[in-house]
Scaffold this active site. Structure first.
Site, mmCIF file in Angstrom:
data_model
loop_
_atom_site.group_PDB
_atom_site.id
_atom_site.type_symbol
_atom_site.label_atom_id
_atom_site.label_comp_id
_atom_site.label_asym_id
_atom_site.label_seq_id
_atom_site.Cartn_x
_atom_site.Cartn_y
_atom_site.Cartn_z
ATOM 1 N N SER A 56 1.129 5.025 -5.973
ATOM 2 C CA SER A 56 1.705 6.080 -5.139
ATOM 3 C C SER A 56 2.782 5.509 -4.216
ATOM 4 O O SER A 56 3.791 6.160 -3.957
ATOM 5 C CB SER A 56 0.631 6.810 -4.341
ATOM 6 O OG SER A 56 -0.174 5.912 -3.624
ATOM 7 N N GLU A 57 2.581 4.282 -3.704
ATOM 8 C CA GLU A 57 3.624 3.592 -2.948
ATOM 9 C C GLU A 57 3.553 2.078 -3.160
ATOM 10 O O GLU A 57 2.486 1.524 -3.426
ATOM 11 C CB GLU A 57 3.520 3.876 -1.441
ATOM 12 C CG GLU A 57 4.017 5.245 -1.006
ATOM 13 C CD GLU A 57 2.902 6.233 -0.794
ATOM 14 O OE1 GLU A 57 3.199 7.402 -0.479
ATOM 15 O OE2 GLU A 57 1.730 5.866 -0.976
ATOM 16 N N THR A 58 4.737 1.461 -3.014
ATOM 17 C CA THR A 58 4.894 0.001 -2.973
ATOM 18 C C THR A 58 5.740 -0.308 -1.750
ATOM 19 O O THR A 58 6.720 0.403 -1.473
ATOM 20 C CB THR A 58 5.585 -0.519 -4.245
ATOM 21 O OG1 THR A 58 4.764 -0.235 -5.386
ATOM 22 C CG2 THR A 58 5.835 -2.016 -4.170
ATOM 23 N N HIS A 87 -0.932 5.381 4.269
ATOM 24 C CA HIS A 87 -1.682 4.264 3.692
ATOM 25 C C HIS A 87 -0.817 3.033 3.490
ATOM 26 O O HIS A 87 -1.303 1.909 3.644
ATOM 27 C CB HIS A 87 -2.436 4.718 2.419
ATOM 28 C CG HIS A 87 -1.872 4.313 1.117
ATOM 29 N ND1 HIS A 87 -0.887 5.032 0.481
ATOM 30 C CD2 HIS A 87 -2.183 3.265 0.301
ATOM 31 C CE1 HIS A 87 -0.605 4.442 -0.674
ATOM 32 N NE2 HIS A 87 -1.375 3.372 -0.814
#
Length: 308
Positions: A56-58, A87
């Site tokens: 979902s994210e990096t 997060h």
């Protein structure tokens, strides 16, 4: 020296940690890839790596450019860069400490710079029992699409939405919709193409003031197909927006509010999010926290085709 020997330049490599956020159990919560030293990577490379990681994210950490910040972080989904997300903020703080890239100051607060400003992250406890608590940006509110349209996108009858949805923003904008009960939230099967057609928002967060775990008060689910994420396992910004929605509407009583939310249960990524909301309507103070565990410590090697 043999003139026939070829010189090979060093292969660019970047250390990364993969962490699970809002849990202290491996393979639960929300996974995040963190690059503690992203110097040398340009925008296109960061976006390509985020697409490769397919989380979902990096996040990519760089030296700070604002006074008082310990480091600067850029946050990418598989499709775009975000100014802020929950997060990734908590997970990056944990990864920076784990990697030895920053030291925990005596006051046990890290100051993280994002495109949305500088966020404080409090670090409570030690090692696996640590809890990271971030103060999120002050929320803003806007009218959401009509309730009937949100119901169609979520594939629920209009009466299953118990109050008017709102767009809530803390640097990233979410449509927040309260549902009538736990069964409705559990059984959600949204029309993701309809969710993606909502303009100007990252997606839809649905919740109910009920939970399966007696230690929790709220069940949350988040859908963000516009960012390439059908369902976000456990979302820090969304839980902050839910807290802001509750404070704004008084659905569970006026602030101050303090509760634990559960999310990710339906997709096998159970996580717990600690939420505190205080202050007046125009200056709500949102604090969102949770635990983090490292599950991978690796190296990304960028070998060009010519040098392969």
């Amino acid at each position: 020296m043999d003139s026939r020997r070829r010189y090979h330049a060093p292969v660019p490599s970047y250390r990364f940690l993969k962490v699970d956020v809002f849990t202290n159990t491996p393979l639960r919560g929300n996974p995040l890839a963190v690059f503690p030293d992203a110097r040398g990577l340009d925008d296109a490379a960061m976006q390509s790596i985020a697409r490769e990681m397919n989380l979902s994210e990096t996040t990519f950490v760089l030296p700070p450019s604002a006074e008082g910040a310990d480091y600067r972080v850029r946050i990418f989904t598989p499709r775009s860069e975000l100014p802020f997300a929950g997060h990734p903020t908590i997970g990056t703080a944990h990864a920076m400490l784990e990697a030895g890239a920053v030291r925990l100051p005596p006051g046990r607060t890290l100051w993280q710079q994002t495109a949305a400003g500088i966020q404080a992250i409090e670090v409570n406890g030690e090692r696996r029992e640590r809890r990271y608590v971030m103060t999120q940006p002050v929320p803003s509110f806007a009218a959401a699409p009509p309730l009937a349209d949100v119901a169609v996108a979520l594939r629920v009858p209009p009466e299953a939405i118990i109050a008017e949805p709102l767009i809530v923003s803390i640097g990233i904008r979410w449509i927040v919709a309260p549902l009538r009960d736990l069964g409705t939230v559990r059984n959600l099967d949204p029309d993701l193409s309809a969710v993606e057609r909502f303009v100007g928002v990252a997606g839809v967060t649905a919740f109910c003031p009920e939970a399966a775990d007696p230690a929790c008060r709220i069940r949350v689910r988040t859908f963000a197909p516009r960012e390439g994420i059908a369902e976000d396992p456990v979302c820090g910004s969304c839980n902050g927006c839910v807290g802001a929605y509750l404070a704004r509407t008084g659905l569970v009583g006026p602030p101050p509010l303090s509760y634990v939310a559960e999310q990710g249960v339906e997709i096998g990524r159970d996580g717990r999010v600690f939420v505190d909301v205080d202050g007046g309507e125009k200056a709500l103070r949102l604090r969102v926290g949770g635990q983090v565990i490292t599950v991978m410590d690796g190296e990304l090697r960028l070998v060009s085709k010519a040098g392969a």
